[in-house]
Design a protein around this motif. Structure first.
Motif, mmCIF file in Angstrom:
data_model
loop_
_atom_site.group_PDB
_atom_site.id
_atom_site.type_symbol
_atom_site.label_atom_id
_atom_site.label_comp_id
_atom_site.label_asym_id
_atom_site.label_seq_id
_atom_site.Cartn_x
_atom_site.Cartn_y
_atom_site.Cartn_z
ATOM 1 N N ALA A 21 0.858 -1.060 -0.735
ATOM 2 C CA ALA A 21 0.245 0.281 0.085
ATOM 3 C C ALA A 21 1.111 1.824 -0.019
ATOM 4 O O ALA A 21 2.100 1.400 0.892
ATOM 5 C CB ALA A 21 -1.166 0.098 1.185
ATOM 6 N N TYR A 22 0.653 2.408 -0.775
ATOM 7 C CA TYR A 22 1.126 3.703 -0.642
ATOM 8 C C TYR A 22 -0.170 4.530 -0.231
ATOM 9 O O TYR A 22 -1.438 4.135 -1.296
ATOM 10 C CB TYR A 22 1.193 4.431 -1.947
ATOM 11 N N SER A 93 -12.878 12.840 -0.008
ATOM 12 C CA SER A 93 -13.263 11.378 -0.363
ATOM 13 C C SER A 93 -12.229 10.841 -0.679
ATOM 14 O O SER A 93 -10.845 11.221 -1.317
ATOM 15 C CB SER A 93 -14.110 11.424 -1.335
ATOM 16 N N LEU A 94 -11.905 9.171 -0.270
ATOM 17 C CA LEU A 94 -10.502 8.508 -0.526
ATOM 18 C C LEU A 94 -10.799 7.969 -2.175
ATOM 19 O O LEU A 94 -11.784 7.755 -2.609
ATOM 20 C CB LEU A 94 -10.711 7.601 0.079
ATOM 21 N N ALA A 95 -9.633 8.468 -3.008
ATOM 22 C CA ALA A 95 -9.180 8.205 -4.790
ATOM 23 C C ALA A 95 -8.628 7.075 -4.496
ATOM 24 O O ALA A 95 -7.473 6.627 -3.667
ATOM 25 C CB ALA A 95 -8.970 9.363 -5.175
ATOM 26 N N SER A 110 -0.814 -3.811 -5.801
ATOM 27 C CA SER A 110 -0.627 -2.477 -4.838
ATOM 28 C C SER A 110 -1.656 -1.397 -4.413
ATOM 29 O O SER A 110 -2.365 -2.064 -5.741
ATOM 30 C CB SER A 110 0.611 -1.549 -5.160
ATOM 31 N N HIS A 111 -1.991 -1.372 -3.666
ATOM 32 C CA HIS A 111 -3.174 -0.898 -3.264
ATOM 33 C C HIS A 111 -2.884 0.983 -3.573
ATOM 34 O O HIS A 111 -1.546 1.440 -2.644
ATOM 35 C CB HIS A 111 -4.136 -0.445 -1.660
ATOM 36 N N VAL A 112 -2.922 2.462 -3.675
ATOM 37 C CA VAL A 112 -2.542 3.931 -3.966
ATOM 38 C C VAL A 112 -3.961 4.627 -2.765
ATOM 39 O O VAL A 112 -5.232 4.380 -4.028
ATOM 40 C CB VAL A 112 -2.604 3.935 -5.237
ATOM 41 N N VAL A 113 -4.220 4.810 -2.271
ATOM 42 C CA VAL A 113 -4.808 5.394 -1.875
ATOM 43 C C VAL A 113 -4.380 7.267 -1.546
ATOM 44 O O VAL A 113 -3.468 7.958 -0.223
ATOM 45 C CB VAL A 113 -5.781 4.792 -0.312
#
Length: 136
Positions: A21-22, A93-95, A110-113
């Motif tokens: 995650a990032y 809001s979360l992108a 990979s999760h980019v938040v």
């Protein structure tokens, strides 16, 4: 053969070998306090078993995790951590972007938040009383 294996894991099994995650956390004046942001970082740290790096950037913090094996990754705890992050940043809001990448003969998801401000502010005119002209 590796290409076929990656396609199988991604499209048929829909399960990677590792997760990463990032997360970018804005820290401007109208955003939550450092204590609230720290709580969000602690939740992410629990999900990724303490394998997080936190970097100070201009007007934000960047949280980057090391890849964690799929059998040790708790997807529900990760979603709960993102929900608390969304609660922390009320005006944003979360992108989210998910990327699948090969790494050392493994497939990493990979999760980019990033919490982002809405492009258009909420319509406040609906809450205000309306004055209508009376035609005689």
């Amino acid at each position: 053969m590796q290409f076929v294996t990656r396609l199988w894991k991604r499209h048929v099994r829909k399960r990677p070998d590792k997760y990463q995650a990032y997360v970018s956390l804005p820290t401007s004046d109208d955003d939550p306090s450092f204590g609230e942001v720290h709580d969000c970082i602690e939740r992410l740290e629990h999900v990724f078993e303490g394998r997080l790096d936190v970097y100070a950037r201009t007007r934000r913090l960047a949280v980057v995790s090391d890849p964690v094996s799929a059998d040790r990754f708790d997807a529900d705890a990760f979603e709960d951590a993102l929900e608390s992050l969304e609660d922390c940043y009320e005006a944003r809001s979360l992108a989210r972007v998910e990327k699948w990448r090969p790494s050392d003969d493994r497939l990493v998801k990979s999760h980019v938040v990033v919490p982002v401000k809405p492009l258009f502010p909420p319509d406040r005119t609906a809450d205000e009383p309306r004055i209508e002209s009376v035609v005689e």
